[in-house]
Structures are given as structure tokens and as C-alpha cells.
Design a protein around this motif. Structure first.
Motif, mmCIF file in Angstrom:
data_model
loop_
_atom_site.group_PDB
_atom_site.id
_atom_site.type_symbol
_atom_site.label_atom_id
_atom_site.label_comp_id
_atom_site.label_asym_id
_atom_site.label_seq_id
_atom_site.Cartn_x
_atom_site.Cartn_y
_atom_site.Cartn_z
ATOM 1 N N SER A 12 34.668 21.959 35.664
ATOM 2 C CA SER A 12 34.321 21.397 36.553
ATOM 3 C C SER A 12 34.003 19.953 36.770
ATOM 4 C CB SER A 12 32.346 21.785 36.153
ATOM 5 O OG SER A 12 31.688 21.399 36.782
ATOM 6 N N SER A 17 26.346 21.368 34.053
ATOM 7 C CA SER A 17 27.635 21.938 34.714
ATOM 8 C C SER A 17 26.969 23.554 33.577
ATOM 9 C CB SER A 17 28.595 21.706 34.734
ATOM 10 O OG SER A 17 29.807 22.745 35.217
ATOM 11 N N PRO A 81 34.823 26.759 37.670
ATOM 12 C CA PRO A 81 33.629 27.117 38.857
ATOM 13 C C PRO A 81 34.530 28.022 39.917
ATOM 14 C CG PRO A 81 34.404 25.109 38.247
ATOM 15 C CD PRO A 81 34.911 25.387 37.614
ATOM 16 N N THR A 82 33.919 28.531 40.378
ATOM 17 C CA THR A 82 34.312 29.119 41.659
ATOM 18 C C THR A 82 34.436 29.035 43.210
ATOM 19 O OG1 THR A 82 34.487 31.501 39.960
ATOM 20 C CG2 THR A 82 35.081 32.064 42.296
ATOM 21 N N TYR A 83 35.361 29.099 43.757
ATOM 22 C CA TYR A 83 35.189 27.678 44.732
ATOM 23 C C TYR A 83 36.464 28.671 46.167
ATOM 24 C CZ TYR A 83 33.335 24.020 42.836
ATOM 25 O OH TYR A 83 32.657 22.598 41.821
ATOM 26 N N LYS A 84 35.622 29.557 46.342
ATOM 27 C CA LYS A 84 36.000 30.372 47.170
ATOM 28 C C LYS A 84 36.935 31.662 46.558
ATOM 29 C CE LYS A 84 35.166 27.003 51.619
ATOM 30 N NZ LYS A 84 35.899 26.322 52.187
ATOM 31 N N TYR A 87 39.807 29.001 41.260
ATOM 32 C CA TYR A 87 39.793 27.755 40.671
ATOM 33 C C TYR A 87 39.821 26.792 41.039
ATOM 34 C CZ TYR A 87 44.616 29.624 39.942
ATOM 35 O OH TYR A 87 45.843 29.424 40.077
ATOM 36 N N PRO A 88 39.457 25.419 41.208
ATOM 37 C CA PRO A 88 39.637 24.788 42.070
ATOM 38 C C PRO A 88 40.890 23.576 41.949
ATOM 39 C CG PRO A 88 37.853 24.293 40.533
ATOM 40 C CD PRO A 88 38.047 25.248 39.918
ATOM 41 N N GLY A 114 30.601 31.491 38.952
ATOM 42 C CA GLY A 114 29.995 31.361 40.093
ATOM 43 C C GLY A 114 28.975 31.691 40.718
ATOM 44 N N HIS A 119 32.353 36.800 43.201
ATOM 45 C CA HIS A 119 33.536 36.187 43.036
ATOM 46 C C HIS A 119 33.673 36.763 41.419
ATOM 47 C CE1 HIS A 119 33.089 33.330 45.552
ATOM 48 N NE2 HIS A 119 32.148 32.640 45.054
#
Length: 186
Positions: A12, A17, A81-84, A87-88, A114, A119
Motif C-alpha cells: 500500500s 491503510s 491492496p487489490t486494484y482492478k 496488485y499495484p 479489496g 477481488h
């Protein structure tokens, strides 16, 4: 024998967070249960040089320090963290700078957070294969937490706490002396 070292890494870039809260909780439970030393880092600790580095040698001292701690750890707790659905990218770039042999056989508990249940499979479809490439030992139980598992930036779900407790218990396979010591102390 030297005390085993846990390094927890949150992918993150935010403070506070939920991902960092999750890896802190897991690392704290491992430390408490087994008496291990622990250190926790997030992407802010890694610093801005990561985005400019094509090679490990191009990282600044802060990023080099975190990478060295990851590689030298006895146990890793990884949180992303889950983005779309994944992971980033900079988190992945940090992992890409690790030589494949440096994580071989290292026990890793993978976690992710998420916004919702869509996710949840990120731990299985993204993180587990990533660390499988390194021939690390990802623990059988992975942890996924969604928005509903937190209140005021703290874990509030008893179901999540139980799953974390089960997963942390799996480290005993890798450290039987610590497990025996803990049982004898009880």
C-alpha cells in the motif's frame, strides 16, 4: 539459535491503510505466538527511487534496506491492496527486483485487501503464482479481507480473525522448535 525474523510488507501507498493493518495484525500474532522478531514495511518506506529503478543497484538506501530485509527474513507476510483484480504495479516492481533464488523455500503468508468480494481470488490467481515462481512456500491458507472486515481502521471481523489464527498456525510446520517451546510454556 538466532530468533527467526518476520518481515511483513504491505503493498500500500496509503497511511493509514487496511492492507498495512492486516499485515501488522498477522505479524503481531506470529511474534506473539512464536516469539519471533518482526519488522513491517509499506511502499512509502520503500520510497520514490523504486519508480525510477530499472535495476536493484539503482535503488536508494531506503529501498535497498527494505529489499535486504525482505530477502534476509525467515518468514514473509505479504499484503497487497487489490486494484482492478490485481496488485499495484510498483509492488510488483519491488518483487521483480528480487533474484529468484533469494526467496526459495521461504515460508510466506499471502494476504490481500479489496473493496468487496469480487477481488477475493486475487490471493490465489495473482499472489500465489507470483511467489510460486520464486519457489517460496506459500502457506495453504491465504487471507483476503474486504471493507466490511474493518471498522475505524482496525480488524473487526471475528471470521477474519479466526482465518488469520489458522494461517499463523501453519508456520509451526516450518519452526517446530518454536511450536514445541510455545506448547511447553502453556
Amino acid at each position: 539459535m538466532e530468533t527467526p525474523k518476520i518481515v511483513a510488507v504491505s503493498g500500500s501507498f496509503s497511511r493509514p491503510s487496511k492492507t498495512t493493518v492486516l499485515v501488522q495484525h498477522v505479524a503481531g500474532l506470529v511474534r506473539e505466538r512464536y516469539g519471533f522478531d518482526s519488522e513491517i514495511y509499506d511502499m512509502i518506506d520503500v520510497g520514490p527511487s523504486l519508480g525510477n529503478a530499472l535495476w536493484r543497484r539503482e535503488l536508494d538506501d531506503a529501498a535497498q534496506h527494505v529489499l535486504r530485509k525482505i530477502v534476509d527474513s525467515d518468514i514473509l507476510v505479504i499484503g497487497a491492496p487489490t486494484y482492478k483484480g490485481s496488485y499495484p504495479g510498483l509492488f510488483k516492481h519491488l518483487i521483480d527486483l528480487i533474484d529468484p533464488h533469494e526467496l526459495k523455500a521461504k515460508p510466506i503468508l499471502i494476504t490481500a485487501t479489496g473493496g468487496g468480494d469480487r477481488h477475493a481470488l486475487m490471493v490465489e490467481h495473482q499472489l500465489r503464482p507470483l511467489f510460486g515462481f520464486f519457489m517460496a512456500h506459500t502457506l495453504p491458507t491465504a487471507i483476503y479481507a474486504s471493507e466490511r472486515d474493518f471498522v475505524d481502521n482496525a480488524i473487526s471481523s471475528e471470521q477474519l480473525r479466526k482465518r488469520i489464527d489458522d494461517a499463523v498456525g501453519e508456520f509451526g510446520t516450518f519452526f517446530p522448535a518454536a511450536t514445541a517451546h510455545r506448547v511447553a510454556a502453556e
